[in-house]
Structure formats: C-alpha cells, structure tokens
Write a protein that holds these residues in place. Structure first.
Motif, PDB file in Angstrom:
ATOM      1  N   THR A   1       0.796  -1.198  -0.056  1.00 34.15           N
ATOM      2  CA  THR A   1       0.146  -0.012   0.089  1.00 34.15           C
ATOM      3  C   THR A   1       0.742   1.043   0.038  1.00 34.15           C
ATOM      4  OG1 THR A   1      -0.109  -0.119   2.255  1.00 34.15           O
ATOM      5  CG2 THR A   1      -1.937  -0.791   1.059  1.00 34.15           C
ATOM      6  N   GLY A   2       0.289   2.366  -0.389  1.00 34.45           N
ATOM      7  CA  GLY A   2       0.991   3.556  -0.454  1.00 34.45           C
ATOM      8  C   GLY A   2       1.396   4.290  -1.856  1.00 34.45           C
TER       9      GLY A   2
ATOM     10  N   ALA B   1       5.333  10.722   8.063  1.00 29.30           N
ATOM     11  CA  ALA B   1       4.291   9.954   9.085  1.00 29.30           C
ATOM     12  C   ALA B   1       2.801  10.194   8.836  1.00 29.30           C
ATOM     13  CB  ALA B   1       4.572  10.844  10.511  1.00 29.30           C
ATOM     14  N   LYS B   2       2.736  11.086   8.166  1.00 28.05           N
ATOM     15  CA  LYS B   2       1.219  11.327   7.697  1.00 28.05           C
ATOM     16  C   LYS B   2       0.775  10.359   6.685  1.00 28.05           C
ATOM     17  CE  LYS B   2      -2.311  14.458   5.669  1.00 28.05           C
ATOM     18  NZ  LYS B   2      -2.596  15.859   5.231  1.00 28.05           N
ATOM     19  N   ARG B   3       1.792   9.935   5.750  1.00 25.51           N
ATOM     20  CA  ARG B   3       1.570   9.022   4.639  1.00 25.51           C
ATOM     21  C   ARG B   3       1.402   7.623   5.249  1.00 25.51           C
ATOM     22  NH1 ARG B   3       2.293  10.441  -0.902  1.00 25.51           N
ATOM     23  NH2 ARG B   3       2.849  12.754  -0.823  1.00 25.51           N
ATOM     24  N   MET B   4       2.307   7.524   6.174  1.00 21.64           N
ATOM     25  CA  MET B   4       2.493   5.983   6.849  1.00 21.64           C
ATOM     26  C   MET B   4       1.213   5.837   7.558  1.00 21.64           C
ATOM     27  SD  MET B   4       4.813   4.752  10.057  1.00 21.64           S
ATOM     28  CE  MET B   4       4.384   6.096  11.192  1.00 21.64           C
ATOM     29  N   ILE B   5       0.430   6.634   8.135  1.00 22.74           N
ATOM     30  CA  ILE B   5      -0.874   6.349   8.972  1.00 22.74           C
ATOM     31  C   ILE B   5      -2.040   6.663   7.931  1.00 22.74           C
ATOM     32  CG2 ILE B   5      -2.263   7.061  10.804  1.00 22.74           C
ATOM     33  CD1 ILE B   5       0.299   5.602  11.625  1.00 22.74           C
ATOM     34  N   VAL B   6      -2.240   7.698   7.510  1.00 17.63           N
ATOM     35  CA  VAL B   6      -3.234   8.046   6.485  1.00 17.63           C
ATOM     36  C   VAL B   6      -3.517   6.847   5.464  1.00 17.63           C
ATOM     37  CG1 VAL B   6      -4.492   9.933   5.194  1.00 17.63           C
ATOM     38  CG2 VAL B   6      -3.366  10.307   7.319  1.00 17.63           C
ATOM     39  N   ASP B   7      -2.217   6.587   4.751  1.00 16.39           N
ATOM     40  CA  ASP B   7      -2.271   5.766   3.396  1.00 16.39           C
ATOM     41  C   ASP B   7      -1.710   4.552   3.556  1.00 16.39           C
ATOM     42  OD1 ASP B   7      -3.369   8.190   1.901  1.00 16.39           O
ATOM     43  OD2 ASP B   7      -1.111   8.852   1.643  1.00 16.39           O
TER      44      ASP B   7
ATOM     45  N   ASP C   1       1.272   3.607   4.064  1.00 17.67           N
ATOM     46  CA  ASP C   1       2.278   3.533   3.044  1.00 17.67           C
ATOM     47  C   ASP C   1       3.413   3.016   3.658  1.00 17.67           C
ATOM     48  OD1 ASP C   1       4.506   4.618   1.115  1.00 17.67           O
ATOM     49  OD2 ASP C   1       3.152   5.835   0.416  1.00 17.67           O
ATOM     50  N   ASN C   2       3.769   1.737   2.985  1.00 21.44           N
ATOM     51  CA  ASN C   2       4.818   0.848   3.281  1.00 21.44           C
ATOM     52  C   ASN C   2       6.326   1.714   3.307  1.00 21.44           C
ATOM     53  OD1 ASN C   2       3.180  -1.196   4.229  1.00 21.44           O
ATOM     54  ND2 ASN C   2       3.130  -2.034   1.987  1.00 21.44           N
ATOM     55  N   THR C   3       6.578   2.209   1.943  1.00 20.86           N
ATOM     56  CA  THR C   3       7.891   2.777   1.844  1.00 20.86           C
ATOM     57  C   THR C   3       8.110   4.153   2.812  1.00 20.86           C
ATOM     58  OG1 THR C   3       7.385   2.410  -0.499  1.00 20.86           O
ATOM     59  CG2 THR C   3       9.082   4.133   0.119  1.00 20.86           C
TER      60      THR C   3
ATOM     61  N   ARG D   1      11.488  -6.431  11.621  1.00 18.60           N
ATOM     62  CA  ARG D   1      11.710  -6.382  10.063  1.00 18.60           C
ATOM     63  C   ARG D   1      11.142  -4.947   9.627  1.00 18.60           C
ATOM     64  NH1 ARG D   1       7.145  -7.180   7.568  1.00 18.60           N
ATOM     65  NH2 ARG D   1       5.426  -8.186   8.292  1.00 18.60           N
ATOM     66  N   LYS D   2      11.509  -4.411   8.522  1.00 17.39           N
ATOM     67  CA  LYS D   2      10.931  -3.408   7.685  1.00 17.39           C
ATOM     68  C   LYS D   2       9.692  -3.967   6.925  1.00 17.39           C
ATOM     69  CE  LYS D   2      14.785  -0.217   6.670  1.00 17.39           C
ATOM     70  NZ  LYS D   2      15.367   0.177   5.787  1.00 17.39           N
ATOM     71  N   MET D   3       8.681  -2.975   6.321  1.00 18.81           N
ATOM     72  CA  MET D   3       7.337  -3.587   5.797  1.00 18.81           C
ATOM     73  C   MET D   3       8.018  -4.229   4.644  1.00 18.81           C
ATOM     74  SD  MET D   3       5.241  -2.296   7.897  1.00 18.81           S
ATOM     75  CE  MET D   3       6.492  -2.604   9.200  1.00 18.81           C
ATOM     76  N   MET D   4       7.135  -5.194   4.114  1.00 17.85           N
ATOM     77  CA  MET D   4       7.512  -6.224   2.930  1.00 17.85           C
ATOM     78  C   MET D   4       8.619  -6.899   2.755  1.00 17.85           C
ATOM     79  SD  MET D   4       4.520  -5.631   1.799  1.00 17.85           S
ATOM     80  CE  MET D   4       4.570  -6.460   0.145  1.00 17.85           C
TER      81      MET D   4
END
Length: 360
Positions: free
Chosen positions: A178-179, A196-202, A204-206, A237-240
C-alpha cells in the motif's frame, strides 16, 4: 435704635432719646429690615428641617445595608461547601462504572467459534475499567506503524529528530504493497512529518521504512518502542521484507500494548500533549475503512488503524470510539482465520460495545 432728631444711638427698647429726650420711632428702612428678618426665619428653619431629615434617611439606609451584609455573612458561614464540593464544576457528573461483566459477555460472544487465534482488549479512556481476552503476542501487520509513529514523535520531542527535516527517496527505498511513494520518482523529497502522515493515513509501506531509517534502523526503533513502555511489542523487520518473514522474523505485538498506546494517546500522556493531538488527528484521517466502526451512527467519531496480511489470515484493527457520552479503546488481533468471518465479528463487536459503553 437711632434718634431721628439728633442721631444719637439708643438702646433697642428705649422709648425716648437719651440725649435730646425726643420720642424714638422706626424708619421705613428699619421696619423693612425687621420684616425681612421675620420672613427669613421660617425659611431657615425649613431648610434645617429638610437637612436633618435627609441625614436621618442616609443613616437609616446605611444601617439597613450593614444589617443586610451581616445577614449574608451569617448565611454564607452556615452553608459553606466542603473543599471537594467547591472545586467540582456545576455540571460535573460522577464517572460511570465500567460494566465489566457486560463487556466481557460482548467480547466472548464474538470470539467464540472464530477460527484461528483472536485477542481482544477493551479499555476505558478514564478509570481502570478493562476487559482483556487472550493477551498474547500476535502478528502486528500494519499496527506496527502505530509504534513507529510513537517512536518518531518521541525522538522529535527529545530533539533527536526534526519533523521538518527532508528525506530523499532513493530507488531502492520503494517497496510494494500500500501507499503512493512506490510510484514516485527517485529524488523526491519529503519531510519527516509528511512521511508520518502518509504512513498512517495511506498505510504507506515505503514511508514507514523511510521513517525507520531516520530513527536509526530496526534495532534503534525497537529500542525507542521499549523505552516508551511497550515491552511486548517487537519490531523485527521493515515492511514487505519477505526474506525476514521466511527466516521467521515478524513484527509482534499484543492487544494490551496497542490498547495502552491508544489510551495514552487519547489522554495526551504518550509523548506530549501537542504531539499526541497531532498523532490522534492522523488516526482520524485514515483512508482505509474501519470494521470496528462500520456499524456505528454518524454521531460517533472513530480514530483507528487497521493491519491485514491475507497470506497469514491476519485481520487486525485498533480504534478509539467516541461520542458525546465518552470514549473507549478497542483492539482486536486475529490471525490464521477467515477474513470474512473476522470482519463480521469486528463489526458486531464495535457496535455492541458502543451500545454498552456509550449509550445513556
């Protein structure tokens, strides 16, 4: 009296002049003066009487005012509230007792016969009321972002990170899932606050991975999470990062840790009041649908974050539900189950808890 014949001055009551012996008579001028004195005397007496009356009225008024004050002081002294009564707002109401038995029954009815492993925590935002079912470590999925968010704002609060500093996206930073950052060109720049906003609102894994890098990596981020008191949460771990998953390293958390984070966030005691309010606003803007809030009326406000991982049968959601009667925290972690059944139970749980806790 003056003699009209020789001009000598005589006594006022003399009948004849002491010098020339002539009878003494009043002149018209002296008679006019005498009449003026007679006329003015009643007026003076009247003025004196009015003045005396005014003074008496003022004295009476002041005396009545003084008696009134004394009566007020006496009344106040006999009806002074206690210290607790004096400090309590006029509109304050006693805190409602957390209906533990009813909440436990609602939780049990939704987790019974549900395939896989399910954990639930319900906590009041004030007081100590809570119900926890099966508090064990489970796959965090997207809920790991809550702890990364808290770590970012904690480091910003202590000056080890700046929310306005810019981060450059490199080609190797982009990951799937996602993201929108995965579609943006290398060289794009974002502030830490925007990530931070993209991580929560969207979700966003990146963006999440870039923030973990800004915190110093997975190990450093985990250290901050532990310092915040979430000792049962592990960022491994990181995302993905599928290679980490294959090696058996996954991000873990418990419903107790997630519920504690949300409760502190709502109360403004997680990092700092301003920072907590900012994070809370992000949870209100999340784009993904809320299962826990799906069956609630529009009058309810839901702050939430979800995390899914279909390959592992994971359906997670954490939420703060609020209406004019109050608020509560609810967290449900479900893994190794069927998404449709998990989603249905989440929706029913959110609805029943709201009816139980926030209906008057």
């Amino acid at each position: 009296m003056q003699c009209q014949n020789c001009g000598a001055q005589n006594k006022p009551d003399a009948q004849t002049c002491r010098v020339c012996g002539e009878p003494l008579t009043e002149t018209r001028l002296s008679r006019r003066a005498h009449r003026h004195r007679e006329a003015s005397q009643p007026a003076t007496q009247r003025q004196y009487a009015w003045g005396l009356g005014l003074v008496l009225l003022v004295v009476i008024a002041l005396g009545g005012w003084w008696l009134h004050l004394r009566a007020g002081e006496t009344t106040s002294a006999t009806s002074t509230p206690t210290a607790s009564q004096a400090s309590a707002p006029a509109t304050s109401k006693p805190a409602a007792t957390f209906p533990t038995a009813a909440v436990r029954q609602r939780v049990q009815s939704q987790v019974v016969n549900l395939a896989g492993t399910t954990s639930v925590a319900v906590r009041a935002t004030s007081g100590r009321g809570q119900v926890v079912h099966n508090n064990r470590q489970q796959r965090a999925a997207g809920l790991a972002e809550l702890f990364v968010l808290a770590a970012v704002y904690q480091q910003a609060q202590t000056g080890k990170l700046t929310l306005t500093q810019r981060v450059t996206l490199q080609a190797q930073d982009r990951v799937a899932g996602t993201g929108q950052l995965q579609t943006m060109p290398a060289g794009s720049r974002f502030t830490v606050a925007n990530l931070a906003k993209r991580m929560i609102v969207d979700s966003d894994n990146t963006a999440t991975n870039l923030l973990i890098d800004q915190l110093g990596g997975v190990t450093a981020t985990q250290r901050v999470i532990q310092q915040l008191g979430f000792t049962k949460t592990e960022l491994n771990r990181k995302m993905m990062d599928t290679s980490a998953l294959k090696a058996g390293r996954d991000n873990q958390t418990t419903v107790n840790d997630v519920a504690a984070l949300l409760r502190q966030l709502y109360r403004g005691t997680l990092v700092a009041k301003t920072a907590d309010q900012t994070m809370l606003k992000l949870l209100k803007q999340t784009q993904g649908p809320s299962n826990l809030g799906a069956n609630l009326p529009s009058s309810a406000t839901v702050y939430h974050l979800a995390g899914t991982y279909p390959s592992y049968g994971v359906q997670n959601e954490a939420a703060i539900v609020q209406n004019r009667h109050g608020a509560f925290v609810v967290v449900m972690l479900a893994e190794n189950g069927q998404a449709q059944a998990q989603t249905k139970r989440m929706r029913q749980l959110g609805q029943e808890l709201t009816q139980t806790l926030l209906t008057r």
